[in-house]
Write a protein that holds these residues in place. Structure first.
Motif, mmCIF file in Angstrom:
data_model
loop_
_atom_site.group_PDB
_atom_site.id
_atom_site.type_symbol
_atom_site.label_atom_id
_atom_site.label_comp_id
_atom_site.label_asym_id
_atom_site.label_seq_id
_atom_site.Cartn_x
_atom_site.Cartn_y
_atom_site.Cartn_z
ATOM 1 N N ARG A 291 0.814 -1.214 0.000
ATOM 2 C CA ARG A 291 0.000 0.000 0.000
ATOM 3 C C ARG A 291 0.845 1.259 0.000
ATOM 4 O O ARG A 291 0.500 2.261 -0.626
ATOM 5 N N THR A 292 1.953 1.235 0.711
ATOM 6 C CA THR A 292 2.756 2.448 0.898
ATOM 7 C C THR A 292 3.948 2.541 -0.043
ATOM 8 O O THR A 292 4.513 3.628 -0.219
ATOM 9 N N GLY A 293 4.355 1.425 -0.630
ATOM 10 C CA GLY A 293 5.564 1.409 -1.443
ATOM 11 C C GLY A 293 6.841 1.336 -0.640
ATOM 12 O O GLY A 293 7.933 1.342 -1.206
ATOM 13 N N LYS A 294 6.716 1.269 0.702
ATOM 14 C CA LYS A 294 7.889 1.112 1.557
ATOM 15 C C LYS A 294 8.182 -0.372 1.681
ATOM 16 O O LYS A 294 7.659 -1.060 2.559
ATOM 17 N N THR A 295 9.009 -0.878 0.778
ATOM 18 C CA THR A 295 9.189 -2.312 0.627
ATOM 19 C C THR A 295 10.025 -2.914 1.750
ATOM 20 O O THR A 295 10.734 -2.211 2.473
ATOM 21 N N ILE A 296 9.960 -4.228 1.855
ATOM 22 C CA ILE A 296 10.584 -4.975 2.947
ATOM 23 C C ILE A 296 11.962 -5.459 2.522
ATOM 24 O O ILE A 296 12.098 -6.173 1.522
ATOM 25 N N ASP A 297 12.979 -5.080 3.276
ATOM 26 C CA ASP A 297 14.340 -5.528 2.975
ATOM 27 C C ASP A 297 14.612 -6.928 3.513
ATOM 28 O O ASP A 297 15.284 -7.728 2.872
ATOM 29 N N ALA A 298 14.111 -7.225 4.708
ATOM 30 C CA ALA A 298 14.357 -8.527 5.334
ATOM 31 C C ALA A 298 13.224 -8.835 6.295
ATOM 32 O O ALA A 298 12.564 -7.927 6.817
ATOM 33 N N LEU A 299 12.994 -10.146 6.514
ATOM 34 C CA LEU A 299 11.988 -10.600 7.465
ATOM 35 C C LEU A 299 12.663 -11.249 8.662
ATOM 36 O O LEU A 299 13.662 -11.961 8.502
ATOM 37 N N PRO A 300 12.118 -11.058 9.858
ATOM 38 C CA PRO A 300 12.612 -11.846 10.994
ATOM 39 C C PRO A 300 12.300 -13.322 10.760
ATOM 40 O O PRO A 300 11.287 -13.665 10.135
ATOM 41 N N ASP A 301 13.137 -14.190 11.256
ATOM 42 C CA ASP A 301 13.014 -15.617 10.973
ATOM 43 C C ASP A 301 11.652 -16.183 11.349
ATOM 44 O O ASP A 301 11.111 -17.038 10.641
ATOM 45 N N HIS A 302 11.066 -15.713 12.447
ATOM 46 C CA HIS A 302 9.814 -16.313 12.908
ATOM 47 C C HIS A 302 8.629 -15.962 12.016
ATOM 48 O O HIS A 302 7.559 -16.575 12.144
ATOM 49 N N LEU A 303 8.797 -15.004 11.087
ATOM 50 C CA LEU A 303 7.716 -14.649 10.171
ATOM 51 C C LEU A 303 7.843 -15.328 8.813
ATOM 52 O O LEU A 303 6.932 -15.234 7.994
ATOM 53 N N SER B 230 -5.498 -1.379 -21.585
ATOM 54 C CA SER B 230 -5.508 -0.542 -20.385
ATOM 55 C C SER B 230 -4.123 0.027 -20.098
ATOM 56 O O SER B 230 -3.101 -0.583 -20.408
ATOM 57 N N THR B 231 -4.126 1.217 -19.514
ATOM 58 C CA THR B 231 -2.905 1.802 -18.981
ATOM 59 C C THR B 231 -2.923 1.648 -17.471
ATOM 60 O O THR B 231 -3.877 2.071 -16.810
ATOM 61 N N LEU B 232 -1.896 1.016 -16.923
ATOM 62 C CA LEU B 232 -1.836 0.757 -15.489
ATOM 63 C C LEU B 232 -1.174 1.947 -14.806
ATOM 64 O O LEU B 232 -0.015 2.256 -15.065
ATOM 65 N N ILE B 233 -1.947 2.601 -13.949
ATOM 66 C CA ILE B 233 -1.486 3.866 -13.364
ATOM 67 C C ILE B 233 -1.225 3.751 -11.864
ATOM 68 O O ILE B 233 -0.719 4.681 -11.259
ATOM 69 N N ASN B 234 -1.579 2.615 -11.268
ATOM 70 C CA ASN B 234 -1.424 2.466 -9.826
ATOM 71 C C ASN B 234 0.052 2.568 -9.439
ATOM 72 O O ASN B 234 0.900 1.895 -10.035
ATOM 73 N N PRO B 235 0.396 3.378 -8.449
ATOM 74 C CA PRO B 235 1.811 3.487 -8.042
ATOM 75 C C PRO B 235 2.385 2.189 -7.485
ATOM 76 O O PRO B 235 3.602 2.066 -7.330
ATOM 77 N N MET B 236 1.531 1.190 -7.186
ATOM 78 C CA MET B 236 2.036 -0.095 -6.724
ATOM 79 C C MET B 236 2.857 -0.801 -7.792
ATOM 80 O O MET B 236 3.618 -1.713 -7.498
ATOM 81 N N HIS B 237 2.716 -0.386 -9.071
ATOM 82 C CA HIS B 237 3.477 -1.041 -10.131
ATOM 83 C C HIS B 237 4.910 -0.501 -10.134
ATOM 84 O O HIS B 237 5.230 0.517 -10.727
ATOM 85 N N ARG B 238 5.758 -1.254 -9.442
ATOM 86 C CA ARG B 238 7.146 -0.863 -9.222
ATOM 87 C C ARG B 238 8.097 -1.712 -10.062
ATOM 88 O O ARG B 238 8.985 -1.201 -10.729
ATOM 89 N N LEU B 239 7.897 -3.026 -10.050
ATOM 90 C CA LEU B 239 8.770 -3.941 -10.793
ATOM 91 C C LEU B 239 8.347 -4.077 -12.253
ATOM 92 O O LEU B 239 9.190 -4.243 -13.127
ATOM 93 N N ARG B 240 7.051 -4.081 -12.503
ATOM 94 C CA ARG B 240 6.506 -4.150 -13.872
ATOM 95 C C ARG B 240 7.049 -5.368 -14.631
ATOM 96 O O ARG B 240 7.471 -5.269 -15.775
ATOM 97 N N ILE B 241 7.025 -6.519 -13.977
ATOM 98 C CA ILE B 241 7.487 -7.760 -14.600
ATOM 99 C C ILE B 241 6.298 -8.432 -15.277
ATOM 100 O O ILE B 241 5.232 -8.588 -14.663
ATOM 101 N N LEU B 242 6.470 -8.848 -16.528
ATOM 102 C CA LEU B 242 5.364 -9.360 -17.339
ATOM 103 C C LEU B 242 5.487 -10.851 -17.613
ATOM 104 O O LEU B 242 6.586 -11.379 -17.809
ATOM 105 N N GLU B 243 4.321 -11.517 -17.649
ATOM 106 C CA GLU B 243 4.219 -12.909 -18.074
ATOM 107 C C GLU B 243 3.056 -13.040 -19.053
ATOM 108 O O GLU B 243 1.969 -12.494 -18.804
#
Length: 262
Positions: free
Chosen positions: A26-38, A89-102
């Motif tokens: 939602r925020t675009g503040k991506t996760i660098d690492a997860l604690p092991d228990h998660l 369609s043109t995708l305008i949502n700021p969530m599109h950061r990587l834009r990887i296609l399949e």
């Protein structure tokens, strides 16, 4: 697929992971690492997180399914209805950061296939399908660098799903020989991928559909009219950039296109 065997404590940890992933997307503040228990330790745990995230996104538009090989057990994830769009369609949502296609083949259902004890036959599944379509799946992630995270952690994050764009219905899809079908993925006028019969999960697409409809029903409660199932990438993963225009074209199945806002 196993029934839920998670403890209350483990479910609490996995809900915390779902909250982190949702917040990152939602925020675009991506996760660098997860604690092991998660970090999920099984597909059951990854599916639990997917479903917790899906509850936040609203209606299920369908499911993405794939497999590592034609004989491997498939894996799947829900796709939010709000992330679906039509060709052009043109995708305008700021969530599109990587834009990887399949590039993929998806099926749209006209009839409900509710969960039941008796397996649905391939004939019953085919009769419930209204149409087949060429689609582009856009891959996105809550992780800053998804490749540096455990596979199950990436699976938990909606199995890398970011958007679904469908082309027009394929004429006489039942007669298409998928093993002979070729595909090309074009970005900004340049052919980036050309392949034939190249779905890693195999070209028996009914096997993948049947798995979601039958084994998957323990989790989905059944397929509903209006939902989609998309059956895995034929083109691998192709990253693009802001403002890119892309198209996927199959030999006899038609094409689909999209663009990204600059």
């Amino acid at each position: 697929m196993s029934q839920n065997t998670l403890t209350a404590e483990r479910e609490s940890h996995l809900r915390s992971l779902a909250d982190l992933l949702l917040d990152a997307r939602r925020t675009g503040k991506t996760i660098d690492a997860l604690p092991d228990h998660l970090v999920p330790s099984s597909m059951e745990e990854a599916y639990f997180v997917q479903d917790e995230m899906m509850a936040a996104y609203g209606d299920v538009g369908g499911y993405k399914v794939g497999a590592a090989s034609p004989d491997a057990e498939p894996f799947f994830a829900p796709m939010p209805l709000i992330w679906m769009a039509a060709s052009g369609s043109t995708l305008i949502n700021p969530m599109h950061r990587l834009r990887i296609l399949e590039g993929e083949i998806a099926f749209h259902f006209a009839k409900d296939l509710p969960a039941r004890a008796e397996r649905y036959t391939n004939e019953e599944i085919a009769a419930a399908i209204s149409s087949a379509h060429v689609i582009i799946e856009v891959l996105e992630s809550a992780y800053t660098e998804p490749g540096k995270h455990p596979r199950l952690a990436v699976s938990a994050d909606m199995q890398f799903h970011g958007a679904f764009v469908h082309g027009p219905a394929i004429e006489n899809w039942q007669s298409v020989d998928w093993a002979q079908e070729s595909v090309e993925l074009v970005v900004d006028g340049v052919i980036r991928v050309e392949r034939t019969g190249s779905n890693p999960g195999g070209t028996d697409l009914m096997r993948l559909l049947s798995w979601v409809v039958n084994e998957g029903a323990k989790r989905t409660g059944g397929i509903r009219a209006g939902q989609w199932i998309t059956t895995g990438s034929w083109t691998g993963n192709t990253p693009t950039t802001p403002g890119a225009e892309a198209a996927v074209r199959f030999t006899s199945s038609g094409s689909v296109k999209l663009s990204f806002a600059s």
